[in-house]
Design an enzyme around this catalytic site. Sequence first.
Site, PDB file in Angstrom:
ATOM      1  N   ASP A   1       0.905  -1.336   0.095  1.00 23.08           N
ATOM      2  CA  ASP A   1       0.063   0.043  -0.119  1.00 23.08           C
ATOM      3  C   ASP A   1       0.988   1.315  -0.140  1.00 23.08           C
ATOM      4  O   ASP A   1       2.050   1.288   0.715  1.00 23.08           O
ATOM      5  CB  ASP A   1      -0.903   0.109   1.276  1.00 23.08           C
ATOM      6  CG  ASP A   1      -2.089   0.916   1.060  1.00 23.08           C
ATOM      7  OD1 ASP A   1      -2.306   1.486  -0.108  1.00 23.08           O
ATOM      8  OD2 ASP A   1      -2.609   1.284   2.313  1.00 23.08           O
TER       9      ASP A   1
ATOM     10  N   ASN B   1     -10.365  -2.462  -6.454  1.00 25.59           N
ATOM     11  CA  ASN B   1      -9.532  -1.568  -7.387  1.00 25.59           C
ATOM     12  C   ASN B   1     -10.021  -0.990  -8.742  1.00 25.59           C
ATOM     13  O   ASN B   1      -9.739  -0.392  -9.286  1.00 25.59           O
ATOM     14  CB  ASN B   1      -8.207  -1.949  -7.202  1.00 25.59           C
ATOM     15  CG  ASN B   1      -7.194  -1.925  -6.242  1.00 25.59           C
ATOM     16  OD1 ASN B   1      -6.438  -2.688  -5.704  1.00 25.59           O
ATOM     17  ND2 ASN B   1      -7.573  -0.962  -5.270  1.00 25.59           N
TER      18      ASN B   1
ATOM     19  N   GLY C   1       0.210   5.359  -4.609  1.00 22.96           N
ATOM     20  CA  GLY C   1      -0.369   6.581  -5.008  1.00 22.96           C
ATOM     21  C   GLY C   1       0.125   7.949  -4.073  1.00 22.96           C
ATOM     22  O   GLY C   1       0.372   8.957  -4.349  1.00 22.96           O
ATOM     23  N   ARG C   2       0.099   7.632  -2.815  1.00 22.65           N
ATOM     24  CA  ARG C   2       0.357   8.606  -1.822  1.00 22.65           C
ATOM     25  C   ARG C   2       1.895   8.977  -1.923  1.00 22.65           C
ATOM     26  O   ARG C   2       2.259  10.139  -1.893  1.00 22.65           O
ATOM     27  CB  ARG C   2       0.193   8.216  -0.246  1.00 22.65           C
ATOM     28  CG  ARG C   2      -1.302   8.519   0.046  1.00 22.65           C
ATOM     29  CD  ARG C   2      -1.428   7.773   1.343  1.00 22.65           C
ATOM     30  NE  ARG C   2      -1.903   6.401   1.187  1.00 22.65           N
ATOM     31  CZ  ARG C   2      -1.870   5.540   2.046  1.00 22.65           C
ATOM     32  NH1 ARG C   2      -1.526   5.783   3.416  1.00 22.65           N
ATOM     33  NH2 ARG C   2      -2.057   4.236   1.908  1.00 22.65           N
TER      34      ARG C   2
END
Length: 246
Positions: free
Chosen positions: A21, A69, A24-25
Amino acid sequence: MNLVDSIDKERLPNHLAIIMDGNGRWAKKQGFLRAFGHERGSESVKEIIRTCIQLGIQNLTLYAFSTENWNRPKLEVDTLMKILVKSLRKELATLEEKKIRLNTIGNFEKLPSSAQKELSSVIERTKNNDKMTLTLALSYGSREEIVNAVKTISDKVKNNIISIDSIDDSIINEHLYTHNLPDVDLLIRTSGEHRISNFLLWQIAYAELYFTDILWPDFKEHDLYEAIISYQKRERRFGKTSEQIK
């Protein structure tokens, strides 16, 4: 002493699963599009696979793309699928050289035809490799997996293939996507989130959970060492007392 020297090679997790995870961040923090984060995340995938091989971990499962997703922006989904196909083509030689068997779990039919074709080819080419099983969870959702298992078992009961009284843990295991894999010993999630996100809910019943704030593109070899060292410091009792274990 190096971190790797602190690891007991006799007590490695037999099955390591990772929720990768934070791509994207990570990209957003760098001022890039989310797609660039996924590209950089694929570099961490390669490093962690290599590290697992060096340590001697037998089974590695990566949460690459969930059923949820599909709800992401089309551009991001398309980019992820292109990265998948490109990575499979690029890494086939390494999988063969390192004797890694590729496996997939999830709703295979929902993937684009190009991804299905590439996956099928690599799975076939690596099916006899025995150094490590690398499983990619693609279009995967644990609830969907369990629902499908219940439907299949119910149909077999209805048609007198199995009796209802014979249904136990092993019967359910046989009907899951992961029927050819052992239960998860250690589950790692990056990016600071503390949830399972519909990943291997049945298979992690007795897994040790390890959460780190590190975003996936920044998760490297020494970070995996730290997770395994934490795992090895824990007492796995499986419902027994400490005295029984000792």
